[in-house]
Design an enzyme around this catalytic site. Structure first.
Site, short mmCIF file in Angstrom:
data_model
loop_
_atom_site.label_atom_id
_atom_site.label_comp_id
_atom_site.label_asym_id
_atom_site.label_seq_id
_atom_site.Cartn_x
_atom_site.Cartn_y
_atom_site.Cartn_z
CG ASN A 62 -57.14 30.34 -39.28
OD1 ASN A 62 -56.79 29.21 -38.97
ND2 ASN A 62 -58.40 30.72 -39.31
CD GLU A 64 -60.47 33.76 -36.66
OE1 GLU A 64 -61.24 33.83 -35.68
OE2 GLU A 64 -60.79 33.30 -37.78
CB CYS A 73 -54.71 33.84 -44.13
SG CYS A 73 -56.18 34.74 -44.59
CD GLU A 75 -54.06 30.05 -46.95
OE1 GLU A 75 -54.23 30.64 -45.87
OE2 GLU A 75 -54.99 29.62 -47.64
CB CYS A 112 -58.21 34.90 -49.03
SG CYS A 112 -56.81 35.72 -48.25
CB CYS A 115 -53.29 33.95 -48.99
SG CYS A 115 -53.58 34.16 -47.22
N1 THU Z 1 -58.44 32.14 -43.74
C1 THU Z 1 -57.22 31.59 -43.97
O1 THU Z 1 -56.49 31.23 -43.03
N2 THU Z 1 -56.83 31.44 -45.26
C2 THU Z 1 -57.55 31.83 -46.34
O2 THU Z 1 -57.06 31.78 -47.46
C3 THU Z 1 -58.91 32.29 -46.16
C4 THU Z 1 -59.34 32.57 -44.77
C5 THU Z 1 -58.84 32.36 -42.36
C6 THU Z 1 -58.91 33.81 -41.96
C7 THU Z 1 -59.90 33.78 -40.83
O3 THU Z 1 -59.20 33.48 -39.63
C8 THU Z 1 -60.81 32.61 -41.17
O4 THU Z 1 -60.12 31.84 -42.14
C9 THU Z 1 -62.16 33.04 -41.73
O5 THU Z 1 -62.01 33.90 -42.79
#
Ligand code: THU
Length: 160
Positions: A62, A64, A73, A75, A112, A115
């Site tokens: 991920n 940010e 994310c 994925e 999520c 994704c």
């Molecule tokens: N996140 C992911 O990388 N994948 C997911 O399927 C759920 C959330 C990340 C996004 C964000 O950077 C952190 O987790 C908190 O939501």
């Protein structure tokens, strides 16, 4: 009026030791990718590793951003990277691991909704199902044989 049911099935492995070597290696690669995540805001690091039919592995984590919705994310970083690098190859397996720096993540962390939708696009494109394994930092691992097991009633191009 008729009441219908959608069922889903999954496999739970109690630890990495229960996975076969190929999948365990892929999960360990996801864990390595997770360590390079850029998640200074959530402190929730996620790594993903994708195995393609040409045996190549593509990873993501991920990323940010101070403008929160601009982040992405793990994925989707991984799957878009695979789509960009190997547009002709199909995705066989995705392994995902998540770790928080605020608490120990002991339960499997599923992708999520956004994704899931992104993975669905590739599953539909390649017409072969994608196996997905996901875990937290420790504890059990869940496997589904297809994205459809995580996203029933998905939206796809046949509706357009
Ligand atoms: N996140 C992911 O990388 N994948 C997911 O399927 C759920 C959330 C990340 C996004 C964000 O950077 C952190 O987790 C908190 O939501």
């Amino acid at each position: 009026m008729k009441k219908l049911q959608v069922t889903t099935s999954y496999t739970r492995y109690e630890s990495l030791d229960e996975l076969d070597n190929k999948v365990r290696e892929l999960m360990l690669t996801a864990i390595e990718a997770r360590k390079k995540a850029y998640a200074p805001y959530s402190k929730f690091n996620v790594g993903a590793a994708i195995l393609l039919d040409n045996k190549q592995i593509v990873t993501g984590n991920n990323q940010e951003n101070a403008a929160f919705p601009s982040g992405l994310c793990a994925e989707r970083v991984a799957i878009y990277s695979a789509g960009a690098k190997y547009p002709e190859n199909s995705i066989q397996i995705i392994a995902i691991s998540a770790k928080s720096f605020k608490h120990t993540v002991t339960q499997p962390i599923a992708p999520c909704g956004a994704c899931r939708q992104s993975i669905a696009e590739y599953e539909n494109k390649q017409k072969n199902s994608i196996k997905i394994y996901f875990m937290g930092e420790t504890g059990s691992i869940i496997k589904v044989n297809s994205l459809k097991d995580l996203l029933p009633f998905g939206f796809d191009s046949s509706y357009l």
